[in-house]
Design a protein around this motif. Structure first.
Motif, PDB file in Angstrom:
ATOM      1  N   PHE A  22       0.716  -1.113  -0.064  1.00 14.91           N
ATOM      2  CA  PHE A  22      -0.057   0.030   0.238  1.00 14.91           C
ATOM      3  C   PHE A  22       0.947   1.292  -0.044  1.00 14.91           C
ATOM      4  O   PHE A  22       1.633   1.239   0.741  1.00 14.91           O
ATOM      5  CB  PHE A  22      -0.706   0.162   1.211  1.00 14.91           C
ATOM      6  CG  PHE A  22      -2.033  -0.656   1.062  1.00 14.91           C
ATOM      7  CD1 PHE A  22      -3.516  -0.148   0.888  1.00 14.91           C
ATOM      8  CD2 PHE A  22      -2.056  -2.155   1.078  1.00 14.91           C
ATOM      9  CE1 PHE A  22      -4.525  -1.059   0.653  1.00 14.91           C
ATOM     10  CE2 PHE A  22      -3.089  -2.924   1.166  1.00 14.91           C
ATOM     11  CZ  PHE A  22      -4.384  -2.379   0.827  1.00 14.91           C
ATOM     12  N   ASP A  23       0.581   2.244  -0.913  1.00 18.02           N
ATOM     13  CA  ASP A  23       1.414   3.356  -1.091  1.00 18.02           C
ATOM     14  C   ASP A  23       0.757   4.528  -0.008  1.00 18.02           C
ATOM     15  O   ASP A  23      -0.255   4.737   0.101  1.00 18.02           O
ATOM     16  CB  ASP A  23       1.391   4.100  -2.507  1.00 18.02           C
ATOM     17  CG  ASP A  23       2.186   5.135  -2.618  1.00 18.02           C
ATOM     18  OD1 ASP A  23       2.620   5.673  -1.751  1.00 18.02           O
ATOM     19  OD2 ASP A  23       2.473   5.709  -3.740  1.00 18.02           O
ATOM     20  N   THR A  24       1.825   4.740   0.961  1.00 21.61           N
ATOM     21  CA  THR A  24       1.490   5.769   2.087  1.00 21.61           C
ATOM     22  C   THR A  24       1.952   7.249   1.776  1.00 21.61           C
ATOM     23  O   THR A  24       1.643   7.998   2.696  1.00 21.61           O
ATOM     24  CB  THR A  24       1.990   5.182   3.375  1.00 21.61           C
ATOM     25  OG1 THR A  24       3.291   5.119   3.160  1.00 21.61           O
ATOM     26  CG2 THR A  24       1.321   3.704   3.859  1.00 21.61           C
ATOM     27  N   ARG A  25       2.246   7.388   0.722  1.00 17.59           N
ATOM     28  CA  ARG A  25       2.815   8.735   0.040  1.00 17.59           C
ATOM     29  C   ARG A  25       1.566   9.492  -0.069  1.00 17.59           C
ATOM     30  O   ARG A  25       0.501   9.084  -0.141  1.00 17.59           O
ATOM     31  CB  ARG A  25       3.859   8.577  -0.824  1.00 17.59           C
ATOM     32  CG  ARG A  25       5.259   8.077  -0.366  1.00 17.59           C
ATOM     33  CD  ARG A  25       6.117   7.881  -1.744  1.00 17.59           C
ATOM     34  NE  ARG A  25       5.460   6.898  -2.631  1.00 17.59           N
ATOM     35  CZ  ARG A  25       6.039   6.381  -3.756  1.00 17.59           C
ATOM     36  NH1 ARG A  25       7.250   6.708  -4.072  1.00 17.59           N
ATOM     37  NH2 ARG A  25       5.365   5.372  -4.370  1.00 17.59           N
ATOM     38  N   VAL A  26       1.585  10.868   0.150  1.00 12.93           N
ATOM     39  CA  VAL A  26       0.666  11.762  -0.821  1.00 12.93           C
ATOM     40  C   VAL A  26       0.256  11.636  -2.027  1.00 12.93           C
ATOM     41  O   VAL A  26       1.120  11.543  -2.876  1.00 12.93           O
ATOM     42  CB  VAL A  26       1.022  13.247  -0.079  1.00 12.93           C
ATOM     43  CG1 VAL A  26      -0.238  14.241  -0.976  1.00 12.93           C
ATOM     44  CG2 VAL A  26       1.295  13.414   1.080  1.00 12.93           C
ATOM     45  N   GLN A  27      -1.050  11.273  -2.224  1.00 10.71           N
ATOM     46  CA  GLN A  27      -1.321  10.975  -3.578  1.00 10.71           C
ATOM     47  C   GLN A  27      -2.319  12.075  -4.006  1.00 10.71           C
ATOM     48  O   GLN A  27      -2.976  12.587  -3.415  1.00 10.71           O
ATOM     49  CB  GLN A  27      -2.007   9.340  -3.834  1.00 10.71           C
ATOM     50  CG  GLN A  27      -1.158   8.548  -3.165  1.00 10.71           C
ATOM     51  CD  GLN A  27      -1.928   7.194  -3.372  1.00 10.71           C
ATOM     52  OE1 GLN A  27      -2.290   6.552  -4.368  1.00 10.71           O
ATOM     53  NE2 GLN A  27      -1.700   6.622  -2.051  1.00 10.71           N
ATOM     54  N   ARG A  28      -2.435  12.121  -5.259  1.00 10.12           N
ATOM     55  CA  ARG A  28      -3.519  13.427  -5.829  1.00 10.12           C
ATOM     56  C   ARG A  28      -4.469  12.543  -6.599  1.00 10.12           C
ATOM     57  O   ARG A  28      -4.342  11.832  -7.393  1.00 10.12           O
ATOM     58  CB  ARG A  28      -2.668  14.205  -6.894  1.00 10.12           C
ATOM     59  CG  ARG A  28      -3.645  15.250  -7.347  1.00 10.12           C
ATOM     60  CD  ARG A  28      -2.814  16.382  -8.029  1.00 10.12           C
ATOM     61  NE  ARG A  28      -3.667  17.293  -9.104  1.00 10.12           N
ATOM     62  CZ  ARG A  28      -3.135  18.161  -9.578  1.00 10.12           C
ATOM     63  NH1 ARG A  28      -1.956  18.641  -9.383  1.00 10.12           N
ATOM     64  NH2 ARG A  28      -4.305  18.825 -10.157  1.00 10.12           N
TER      65      ARG A  28
END
Length: 272
Positions: free
Chosen positions: A67-73
């Motif tokens: 799961f990507d936990t970075r800020v996404q747009r």
């Protein structure tokens, strides 16, 4: 004895295959890269805790879901009705991130397609709910309030699922052609009113200036008349009979008039 050789060979090959398979299974590893967390599953069942960045040895039947936990747009464009029932097309940009601690729950209850199943519907509902709270004019003039209400509603909806709203921007509002034409007509009418008010104020100022000039001239004329009257009054008070005789004597050239009608003028020179 030769007949047993193929059987022994097959048994040997099977043993080698089993050992090789066991070795491969024992040597299986999974990697969680930075900016992600992993969910360890055993035969499809998720573990209770998330895996941070690192390399992990995987057992038989185990795998890691990232799961990507970075800020996404996420960019959203949708339509809704404003408070005054005008059709509004809006463009919203959402920056969000998945809370690492909630990843196992998200995986168990929603899955990996949380954007389509949770975020996009929540953005759509928030957009419609926000538009219904503002008139079309307020949507244009109160952008900060629109943004604040949208963010609060969306943060509440997504927070239930462990998804945090980092930023929300209202990029654009578009209205129907009929509404835009009505706005242009209203602006033109307002501009005409402003111009007429300016002309009226200018005329009032000019009239006030003329009144001020006339008043000043009248006051000046009155002041001159009062000054002349005061001067005449002063002169009249000082013209005694003696002064008048003196002035006549000063102006007399010493000659008697040619015709006296039987009388001789007499100048009183004053008694000594």
């Amino acid at each position: 004895m030769n007949r047993n050789i193929p059987g022994k060979t097959l048994a040997l090959l099977a043993g080698v295959a089993i050992v090789a398979f066991a070795a491969v299974m024992l040597l299986r590893v999974g990697t969680v890269e930075s900016g992600n967390v992993g969910v360890l599953t055993r035969w499809g069942v998720a573990a209770d805790s998330a895996l941070v960045a690192g390399t992990y040895r995987l057992g038989f039947g185990e795998s890691i879901v990232l799961f990507d936990t970075r800020v996404q747009r996420l960019d959203y464009q949708g339509s809704a009705a404003s408070k005054d029932l005008q059709d509004v097309i809006g463009v919203i940009s959402l920056n969000f991130r998945v809370d690492a601690a909630d990843v196992p729950t998200i995986f168990t209850t929603i899955g990996t397609d949380y954007r389509q199943r949770v975020i996009e519907p929540a953005v759509q509902e928030t957009f419609k709910a926000t538009m219904a709270q503002f008139t079309s004019t307020e949507l244009i003039t109160q952008r900060d309030a629109v943004k604040r209400v949208s963010r609060e509603l969306l943060a509440e909806r997504l927070g239930r699922f462990g998804i945090a709203v980092e930023e929300l921007n209202v990029l654009d509002f578009r209205f129907s052609e009929e509404f835009k034409n009505a706005i242009e007509s209203a602006n033109a009418a307002k501009q005409a009113v402003v111009e007429e008010e300016q002309k009226l104020r200018s005329a009032q100022i000019q009239a006030q200036q003329r009144v001020a000039v006339a008043k000043a001239e009248a006051e000046a004329t009155l002041a001159r008349a009062e000054a002349e009257a005061s001067a005449n009054k002063t002169i009249q008070a000082t013209l005694t009979p003696e002064v008048l005789e003196y002035l006549a004597l000063v102006k007399w050239d010493g000659k008697l008039p040619q015709s006296t009608n039987g009388s001789v003028p007499f100048v009183n020179l004053g008694a000594r």
